[in-house]
Motif scaffolding. Sequence first.
Motif, PDB file in Angstrom:
ATOM      1  N   CYS A   1       4.864 -39.249   7.806  1.00 17.44           N
ATOM      2  CA  CYS A   1       3.823 -40.034   7.137  1.00 17.44           C
ATOM      3  C   CYS A   1       3.058 -40.888   8.148  1.00 17.44           C
TER       4      CYS A   1
ATOM      5  N   GLU B   1       1.454 -43.483   7.483  1.00 19.59           N
ATOM      6  CA  GLU B   1       1.526 -44.891   7.080  1.00 19.59           C
ATOM      7  C   GLU B   1       2.878 -45.511   7.414  1.00 19.59           C
TER       8      GLU B   1
ATOM      9  N   TYR C   1       0.458 -38.083   4.237  1.00 18.04           N
ATOM     10  CA  TYR C   1       1.263 -39.202   3.765  1.00 18.04           C
ATOM     11  C   TYR C   1       2.422 -38.717   2.905  1.00 18.04           C
TER      12      TYR C   1
ATOM     13  N   CYS D   1       3.554 -43.408  -0.135  1.00 15.99           N
ATOM     14  CA  CYS D   1       2.342 -43.953   0.491  1.00 15.99           C
ATOM     15  C   CYS D   1       1.074 -43.348  -0.097  1.00 15.99           C
ATOM     16  N   GLN D   2       1.104 -42.053  -0.433  1.00 16.96           N
ATOM     17  CA  GLN D   2      -0.051 -41.415  -1.055  1.00 16.96           C
ATOM     18  C   GLN D   2      -0.343 -42.056  -2.405  1.00 16.96           C
TER      19      GLN D   2
ATOM     20  N   GLU E   1       0.384 -45.135  -3.353  1.00 18.59           N
ATOM     21  CA  GLU E   1      -0.176 -46.468  -3.104  1.00 18.59           C
ATOM     22  C   GLU E   1      -1.642 -46.381  -2.677  1.00 18.59           C
ATOM     23  N   LEU E   2      -1.946 -45.413  -1.830  1.00 16.64           N
ATOM     24  CA  LEU E   2      -3.321 -45.215  -1.376  1.00 16.64           C
ATOM     25  C   LEU E   2      -4.240 -44.893  -2.557  1.00 16.64           C
ATOM     26  N   GLU E   3      -3.788 -44.016  -3.447  1.00 17.63           N
ATOM     27  CA  GLU E   3      -4.590 -43.646  -4.612  1.00 17.63           C
ATOM     28  C   GLU E   3      -4.765 -44.819  -5.570  1.00 17.63           C
TER      29      GLU E   3
ATOM     30  N   THR F   1      -4.853 -47.970  -4.694  1.00 13.26           N
ATOM     31  CA  THR F   1      -5.807 -48.860  -4.038  1.00 13.26           C
ATOM     32  C   THR F   1      -7.233 -48.352  -4.219  1.00 13.26           C
ATOM     33  N   LYS F   2      -7.434 -47.051  -4.017  1.00 12.95           N
ATOM     34  CA  LYS F   2      -8.769 -46.467  -4.199  1.00 12.95           C
ATOM     35  C   LYS F   2      -9.233 -46.629  -5.638  1.00 12.95           C
TER      36      LYS F   2
END
Length: 80
Positions: A39, A41, A59, A63-64, A66-68, A70-71
């Motif tokens: 990953c 991240e 990721y 982490c993926q 969390e990223l989604e 956030t987006k």
Amino acid sequence: MAVGRSRDGAVQEQIDATVESAIQLARSRLPDGESSTHCEECGEAIPEARRKAMPGVRYCVRCQSELEKTKKNHLIQPKR
């Protein structure tokens, strides 16, 4: 509102073209190429099954996700 006659199937062709454009845009946003083994991240190993299922993955699942989130939160912000 414009009023007029169009040839048979013109509206359906326009709908099809719009859908095709949306599909191409979605595909262009998918990861591509060689997957990372770890990953980017957190550094955790990315399981082989995930790398095979998602070519170009960068990721881990956590982490993926969390990223989604956030987006999504940036896209759906209340207007002030």
